[in-house]
Design an enzyme around this catalytic site. Structure first.
Site, PDB file in Angstrom:
ATOM      1  N   GLY A 289       0.855  -1.183   0.000  1.00  0.00           N
ATOM      2  CA  GLY A 289       0.000   0.000   0.000  1.00  0.00           C
ATOM      3  C   GLY A 289       0.888   1.229   0.000  1.00  0.00           C
ATOM      4  N   ARG A 290       1.484   1.468   1.172  1.00  0.00           N
ATOM      5  CA  ARG A 290       2.334   2.646   1.350  1.00  0.00           C
ATOM      6  C   ARG A 290       3.439   2.760   0.293  1.00  0.00           C
ATOM      7  NH1 ARG A 290       3.018   4.721   6.544  1.00  0.00           N
ATOM      8  NH2 ARG A 290       2.325   2.697   7.302  1.00  0.00           N
ATOM      9  N   CYS A 356      -8.984  22.195  17.709  1.00  0.00           N
ATOM     10  CA  CYS A 356      -8.820  22.429  19.147  1.00  0.00           C
ATOM     11  C   CYS A 356      -8.325  21.182  19.864  1.00  0.00           C
ATOM     12  CB  CYS A 356     -10.132  22.925  19.722  1.00  0.00           C
ATOM     13  SG  CYS A 356     -10.657  24.415  18.883  1.00  0.00           S
ATOM     14  N   TYR A 385      -2.301   6.612   3.750  1.00  0.00           N
ATOM     15  CA  TYR A 385      -2.908   6.811   5.056  1.00  0.00           C
ATOM     16  C   TYR A 385      -3.041   8.304   5.387  1.00  0.00           C
ATOM     17  CZ  TYR A 385      -1.705   1.923   4.923  1.00  0.00           C
ATOM     18  OH  TYR A 385      -1.592   0.622   4.528  1.00  0.00           O
TER      19      TYR A 385
HETATM   20  C1  LIG Z   1      -2.619  -2.711   5.484  1.00  0.00           C
HETATM   21  C2  LIG Z   1      -2.342  -3.996   4.836  1.00  0.00           C
HETATM   22  C3  LIG Z   1      -1.449  -4.056   3.766  1.00  0.00           C
HETATM   23  C4  LIG Z   1      -0.679  -2.870   3.261  1.00  0.00           C
HETATM   24  O1  LIG Z   1       0.278  -2.386   4.175  1.00  0.00           O
HETATM   25  P1  LIG Z   1       1.358  -1.314   3.701  1.00  0.00           P
HETATM   26  O2  LIG Z   1       2.216  -1.131   4.870  1.00  0.00           O
HETATM   27  O3  LIG Z   1       0.617  -0.076   3.336  1.00  0.00           O
HETATM   28  O4  LIG Z   1       2.088  -1.893   2.547  1.00  0.00           O
HETATM   29  C5  LIG Z   1      -1.280  -5.281   3.154  1.00  0.00           C
HETATM   30  N1  LIG Z   1      -1.938  -6.387   3.561  1.00  0.00           N
HETATM   31  C6  LIG Z   1      -2.812  -6.344   4.590  1.00  0.00           C
HETATM   32  C7  LIG Z   1      -3.509  -7.600   4.993  1.00  0.00           C
HETATM   33  C8  LIG Z   1      -3.037  -5.166   5.263  1.00  0.00           C
HETATM   34  O5  LIG Z   1      -3.889  -5.141   6.296  1.00  0.00           O
END
Ligand SMILES: *Cc1c(COP(=O)(O)O)cnc(C)c1O
Length: 441
Positions: A289-290, A356, A385
């Site tokens: 993801g990241r 706040c 994120y």
């Molecule tokens: C969140 C998640 C990912 C992605 O994580 P990253 O650190 O953003 O690469 C992959 N697999 C599962 C099952 C997740 O929950």
């Protein structure tokens, strides 16, 4: 590597000055570089060349339709964690047959919808969930494809809030219980065994925990392939990115952590794991993801006030923790740079938002170039994120989002109109409505 850099004094995203974008779309503004997303995907894909693999982008990192479309066009699959994410992927033109469905709390409704849509696999996180999926499968007279998520009990050595691969967390099925559960699943009429999955955490900055977990689980994958004929082994996501200093992260000499450890790269990750995975003959699934979107997005904000309290300087900006919660939630570091580098003079300041909460703070005592009221700052590495975790706290509308490709730019999420925040609310039936009340007065 990313496409944010200075040309002269101006910060650019690909071929577009960021200032052009804020003049047109206002602030706070998320800006995404499509080329950076494409480059990250291709780089990871290339690192695994020669070994059968699939990249299932973790939608939760950034689920904007334009981001999903860019990845679908590259042939990506998707790692989803809710029925909503599946609908999003389909709305963006993604293929449900390339979706894997993770998460510890899948509802019956979500399972039914995903099975009907024909997803590639359910990643199962408990025995109770396995039973529920089997029941739904039998009811629909289908065999739901499943993989069990194994918790290898390996510490990813990352922030506690993003560690998932130890027995202290809610994720996965303990390593010792996996074989028994596969045997049980093999006898179920509503499921078919398709793979094995694991994911030990997020923002891992070194390969060692990955290697330890894969080394522990690979023999199990081999055994399950032989006994149950599974076809894939998903090793999860979690590859970390460079947050500090993000602007220089196109340059390999910066691939060191602040403590001087060598930072993980897609190539080092693949190189370390290949020897364990190649002999399996299984399809390897990656769930980044990241890594794909983290450095592909920035959050641009305007300085509203410069406030002096004693010897402290606060730059009060128009973005806040509701737009980007990572610093408040994970103690995350984000590099902050000016959209126009004018002054050589610097200032040590806290960059804070209008919300706040004392925690509404993007950085503390940070040396920054001097920026005055009306100046623009870019909070870097905000692509993952960021927007997805934004909220309406303090009745602040969600920010607009823009995608850049070369010299082109497009609004990919409109700034939320403030009335939309309460559009689904109304006074209780016994209370006078606002219009009636106004008339009476
Ligand atoms: C969140 C998640 C990912 C992605 O994580 P990253 O650190 O953003 O690469 C992959 N697999 C599962 C099952 C997740 O929950």
């Amino acid at each position: 590597m990313h496409e944010f850099r200075y040309e002269g004094t101006k910060l650019y995203c690909e071929g577009v000055p960021v200032e052009t974008l804020v003049r047109k779309y206002g602030t706070p503004l998320y800006v995404y570089s499509e080329e950076t997303i494409r480059a990250a995907y291709s780089r990871l894909d290339k690192a695994w060349e020669g070994l059968p693999h699939a990249i299932c982008y973790a939608v939760k990192a950034n689920s904007n339709l334009a981001v999903l479309r860019a990845l679908a066009d590259l042939g990506a699959g998707f790692d989803i964690v809710s029925g909503g994410e599946l609908q999003r992927v389909m709305a963006a033109g993604g293929d449900p047959a390339r979706c894997i469905f993770a998460g510890v709390g899948k509802s019956e409704e979500e399972i039914r919808a995903a099975l009907k849509a024909g997803i590639y696999c359910f990643n199962v996180e408990s025995e109770a969930e396995l039973e529920r999926i089997d029941a739904v499968g039998r009811k629909l007279r289908k065999k739901a494809p499943v993989a069990l998520r194994v918790n290898p009990d390996v510490d990813a050595r990352t922030h506690a809030k993003i560690t998932t691969g130890t027995y202290e967390t809610k994720f996965g099925i303990p390593f010792e219980k996996i074989r028994r559960l596969y045997a049980k699943a093999a006898g179920m009429k509503g499921v078919k065994l398709r793979g094995l999955q694991m994911h030990i955490g997020s923002q891992l900055t070194s390969v060692e925990p990955f290697e330890a977990a894969v080394a522990k689980v690979a023999p199990l994958a081999a055994e399950l392939a032989e006994v149950h004929g599974i076809e894939f082994f998903s090793i999860g996501g979690g590859i970390g990115i460079v947050y500090r200093p993000a602007l220089a992260s196109g340059d390999p000499k910066w691939w060191f952590s602040p403590e001087g450890r060598r930072m993980i790269t897609a190539e080092a990750h693949a190189e370390a794991l290949r020897p364990h995975l190649e002999p399996l003959g299984l399809k390897i699934i990656l769930e980044p993801g990241r890594f794909i979107v983290g450095n592909a997005g920035i959050l641009v904000t305007r300085v509203e006030y410069v406030k002096q309290v004693g010897n402290k300087t606060f730059l009060i900006v128009d973005a806040a923790m509701n737009d980007l919660i990572r610093p408040a939630f994970y103690d995350a570091y984000h590099e902050i740079v000016p959209v126009e580098k004018k002054a050589r003079r610097t200032v040590v300041a806290n960059v804070v938002g209008p919300v706040c909460e004392t925690g509404d703070c993007f950085c503390r005592d940070r040396m920054l170039p001097r920026v005055g009221e009306g100046g623009f700052l870019a909070i870097l590495s905000a692509g993952a994120y960021g927007s997805v975790m934004s909220s309406n706290y303090n009745t602040r509308p969600l920010p607009a989002e823009v995608m850049v490709r070369g010299k082109r730019h497009a609004l990919v999420r409109e700034r939320q109109p403030v009335e939309a925040i309460w559009a689904l609310e109304k006074p209780a039936s016994w209370q006078e409505s606002a219009t009636k009340r106004a008339k009476r007065k």
